[in-house]
Structure formats: structure tokens, C-alpha cells
Design a protein around this motif. Structure first.
Motif, PDB file in Angstrom:
ATOM      1  N   TYR A 182       0.839  -1.188   0.000  1.00 14.05           N
ATOM      2  CA  TYR A 182       0.000   0.000   0.000  1.00 14.05           C
ATOM      3  C   TYR A 182       0.880   1.247   0.000  1.00 14.05           C
ATOM      4  O   TYR A 182       2.016   1.206   0.485  1.00 14.05           O
ATOM      5  CB  TYR A 182      -0.909   0.044   1.233  1.00 14.05           C
ATOM      6  CG  TYR A 182      -1.923  -1.059   1.257  1.00 14.05           C
ATOM      7  CD1 TYR A 182      -3.160  -0.915   0.626  1.00 14.05           C
ATOM      8  CD2 TYR A 182      -1.657  -2.256   1.913  1.00 14.05           C
ATOM      9  CE1 TYR A 182      -4.089  -1.931   0.645  1.00 14.05           C
ATOM     10  CE2 TYR A 182      -2.587  -3.285   1.935  1.00 14.05           C
ATOM     11  CZ  TYR A 182      -3.803  -3.114   1.297  1.00 14.05           C
ATOM     12  OH  TYR A 182      -4.717  -4.122   1.309  1.00 14.05           O
ATOM     13  N   PHE A 235      -8.890   7.878  -3.882  1.00 14.18           N
ATOM     14  CA  PHE A 235      -8.654   6.553  -4.473  1.00 14.18           C
ATOM     15  C   PHE A 235      -8.565   5.436  -3.432  1.00 14.18           C
ATOM     16  O   PHE A 235      -8.280   4.297  -3.776  1.00 14.18           O
ATOM     17  CB  PHE A 235      -7.386   6.587  -5.336  1.00 14.18           C
ATOM     18  CG  PHE A 235      -7.558   7.442  -6.557  1.00 14.18           C
ATOM     19  CD1 PHE A 235      -8.162   6.931  -7.692  1.00 14.18           C
ATOM     20  CD2 PHE A 235      -7.157   8.771  -6.559  1.00 14.18           C
ATOM     21  CE1 PHE A 235      -8.361   7.724  -8.813  1.00 14.18           C
ATOM     22  CE2 PHE A 235      -7.343   9.571  -7.682  1.00 14.18           C
ATOM     23  CZ  PHE A 235      -7.949   9.050  -8.808  1.00 14.18           C
ATOM     24  N   ASP A 236      -8.810   5.748  -2.178  1.00 14.25           N
ATOM     25  CA  ASP A 236      -8.772   4.778  -1.081  1.00 14.25           C
ATOM     26  C   ASP A 236     -10.151   4.140  -0.949  1.00 14.25           C
ATOM     27  O   ASP A 236     -11.040   4.687  -0.310  1.00 14.25           O
ATOM     28  CB  ASP A 236      -8.375   5.503   0.212  1.00 14.25           C
ATOM     29  CG  ASP A 236      -8.423   4.612   1.435  1.00 14.25           C
ATOM     30  OD1 ASP A 236      -8.507   3.376   1.291  1.00 14.25           O
ATOM     31  OD2 ASP A 236      -8.373   5.155   2.558  1.00 14.25           O
ATOM     32  N   LYS A 237     -10.329   2.989  -1.565  1.00 10.98           N
ATOM     33  CA  LYS A 237     -11.650   2.356  -1.624  1.00 10.98           C
ATOM     34  C   LYS A 237     -12.112   1.783  -0.282  1.00 10.98           C
ATOM     35  O   LYS A 237     -13.302   1.701  -0.022  1.00 10.98           O
ATOM     36  CB  LYS A 237     -11.667   1.236  -2.680  1.00 10.98           C
ATOM     37  CG  LYS A 237     -11.384   1.735  -4.077  1.00 10.98           C
ATOM     38  CD  LYS A 237     -12.368   2.787  -4.520  1.00 10.98           C
ATOM     39  CE  LYS A 237     -12.053   3.315  -5.895  1.00 10.98           C
ATOM     40  NZ  LYS A 237     -12.446   4.689  -6.095  1.00 10.98           N
ATOM     41  N   ILE A 288      -3.540   3.531  -0.377  1.00 11.30           N
ATOM     42  CA  ILE A 288      -4.074   3.010  -1.638  1.00 11.30           C
ATOM     43  C   ILE A 288      -3.257   1.808  -2.089  1.00 11.30           C
ATOM     44  O   ILE A 288      -2.048   1.742  -1.862  1.00 11.30           O
ATOM     45  CB  ILE A 288      -4.115   4.081  -2.755  1.00 11.30           C
ATOM     46  CG1 ILE A 288      -2.750   4.763  -2.933  1.00 11.30           C
ATOM     47  CG2 ILE A 288      -5.203   5.094  -2.489  1.00 11.30           C
ATOM     48  CD1 ILE A 288      -2.676   5.721  -4.113  1.00 11.30           C
ATOM     49  N   TYR A 332      -3.952  -0.785  -7.544  1.00 11.95           N
ATOM     50  CA  TYR A 332      -5.010  -0.368  -8.460  1.00 11.95           C
ATOM     51  C   TYR A 332      -5.355   1.106  -8.242  1.00 11.95           C
ATOM     52  O   TYR A 332      -5.512   1.868  -9.200  1.00 11.95           O
ATOM     53  CB  TYR A 332      -6.256  -1.247  -8.291  1.00 11.95           C
ATOM     54  CG  TYR A 332      -5.994  -2.696  -8.633  1.00 11.95           C
ATOM     55  CD1 TYR A 332      -5.959  -3.118  -9.958  1.00 11.95           C
ATOM     56  CD2 TYR A 332      -5.754  -3.633  -7.632  1.00 11.95           C
ATOM     57  CE1 TYR A 332      -5.697  -4.443 -10.287  1.00 11.95           C
ATOM     58  CE2 TYR A 332      -5.491  -4.955  -7.949  1.00 11.95           C
ATOM     59  CZ  TYR A 332      -5.458  -5.357  -9.270  1.00 11.95           C
ATOM     60  OH  TYR A 332      -5.194  -6.655  -9.579  1.00 11.95           O
ATOM     61  N   GLY A 333      -5.470   1.500  -6.980  1.00 13.60           N
ATOM     62  CA  GLY A 333      -5.724   2.903  -6.649  1.00 13.60           C
ATOM     63  C   GLY A 333      -4.577   3.788  -7.102  1.00 13.60           C
ATOM     64  O   GLY A 333      -4.782   4.900  -7.605  1.00 13.60           O
ATOM     65  N   LEU A 359      -4.649   6.779  -9.684  1.00 14.62           N
ATOM     66  CA  LEU A 359      -4.146   8.078  -9.225  1.00 14.62           C
ATOM     67  C   LEU A 359      -3.145   8.662 -10.217  1.00 14.62           C
ATOM     68  O   LEU A 359      -3.185   9.856 -10.522  1.00 14.62           O
ATOM     69  CB  LEU A 359      -3.507   7.939  -7.843  1.00 14.62           C
ATOM     70  CG  LEU A 359      -2.788   9.171  -7.304  1.00 14.62           C
ATOM     71  CD1 LEU A 359      -3.754  10.304  -7.049  1.00 14.62           C
ATOM     72  CD2 LEU A 359      -2.035   8.841  -6.037  1.00 14.62           C
TER      73      LEU A 359
END
Length: 182
Positions: A31, A61-63, A69, A72-73, A77
Motif C-alpha cells: 500500500y 482513491f482509497d476504496k 491506496i 489499483y488505486g 491516481l
């Protein structure tokens, strides 16, 4: 977070973004934190991105609301930043690497915002380093535009007749600010 194909990008992630993700993920957690992101992003004058902009982008972008993130985030980004960078370069008419007062006014106008010169001056006073000719770097441009877009969306939710003004209570105003800005 271990990737099944160590060394190769997961499905849907650009290999270059994956490579950069691995370099930025200093603690190898899988992350990216605000601190790691800040160390990875620089403006045209080589200053690092500011904490507020990094936090805004991480939160966007932090799902899973962890304050970090994943790859993928991070990939999304990077695409987001590239889009803003392209816009920034378009409005940086003198190619100085920063946006001046006149360039900011033109940018707002071309983005469809009808804002007074006084408001643009207020933004420069708040976000630009103090100087006789203040200007903003990419990070502050992204931050201002994201906040402007968010507060405009909140305003439009209340301005159902699209008349350009609303009546709301102090608490409704605070709720708008807190839910959109923090």
C-alpha cells in the motif's frame, strides 16, 4: 499484499505504474501512504507535493477507507495526476512551470467557473508562496480545482433552480464543508 506474479503487473495495471508503485512502497506493505506518496511526487520546481493535496488524492482513491491506496488505486491516481498535469500545462501559457494570477483567471473561465478576480487573488494569497508575483505549482492547482469542484457540486445540490444562490442554515453550510472538504 503479495502479487501472484512477482515482478509483473497485476491484471488491469499498467506495467510502468506497477514498477513505480513498487519503488514508492518504501515499507513493502503493498500500500502507498500519504507520506510515501508525498516523497514520490514533485512539482516542476522540484518541491514535493504538499500534504493536503496528497491526502485529498489518497482519500479519493482509497476504496476501503484505510488511509492508503493499493496498486489499483495508485495506477488510477497516476492517470488522474497526468490528466491534471496536461490541463495545468495547457493553462501555463508562458510555460514557467507555475500558474500566475492571469493564467488562473483564464483557467477558471475556460473550466466554466465565473469567479471574480478578487476570489482568484484570495486563492493565490492562500495557496501560493508569498512573493510580488504569486503563482501556484501543480499540487496546489490540483488541490484548488478538486476543492472548487467538490464545493460547486455541493452548492448545485442545494441550488436546484440553478439561480446561483441558495439559502441554508449555518449547520447545513458546515455539513457541506465537512463532508466535502475533510
Amino acid at each position: 499484499m503479495a502479487f501472484p506474479h512477482a515482478g509483473s503487473a497485476p491484471p488491469g495495471v499498467d506495467p510502468e505504474a506497477f514498477s513505480w508503485f513498487q519503488a514508492v512502497d518504501a515499507d513493502r506493505s503493498g500500500y502507498i501512504s500519504v507520506k510515501e506518496l508525498k516523497q514520490a511526487l514533485v512539482n516542476s520546481n522540484w518541491s514535493t507535493f504538499n500534504d493536503e493535496t496528497c491526502l485529498l488524492m489518497i482519500n479519493m482513491f482509497d476504496k476501503n477507507r484505510s488511509g492508503r491506496i493499493d496498486v489499483y488505486g495508485f495506477s488510477a491516481l497516476l492517470r488522474f495526476i497526468q490528466q491534471w498535469k496536461n490541463l495545468f500545462q495547457q493553462y501555463d501559457r508562458d510555460q514557467s512551470g507555475s500558474i500566475s494570477f492571469n493564467e488562473l483567471q483564464q483557467a477558471f473561465s475556460q473550466m466554466g467557473y465565473n469567479l471574480s478576480p478578487q476570489f482568484s487573488q484570495l486563492l493565490l494569497a492562500r495557496y501560493a508562496p508569498r512573493s510580488s508575483n504569486p503563482s501556484i505549482q501543480l499540487d496546489r492547482f490540483i488541490q484548488i480545482c478538486m476543492q472548487l469542484q467538490s464545493t460547486t457540486d455541493a452548492f448545485r445540490e442545494k441550488d436546484t433552480g440553478l439561480v446561483g444562490n441558495v439559502r441554508l442554515s449555518y449547520e447545513d453550510f458546515l455539513t457541506m464543508v465537512v463532508t466535502r472538504m475533510m
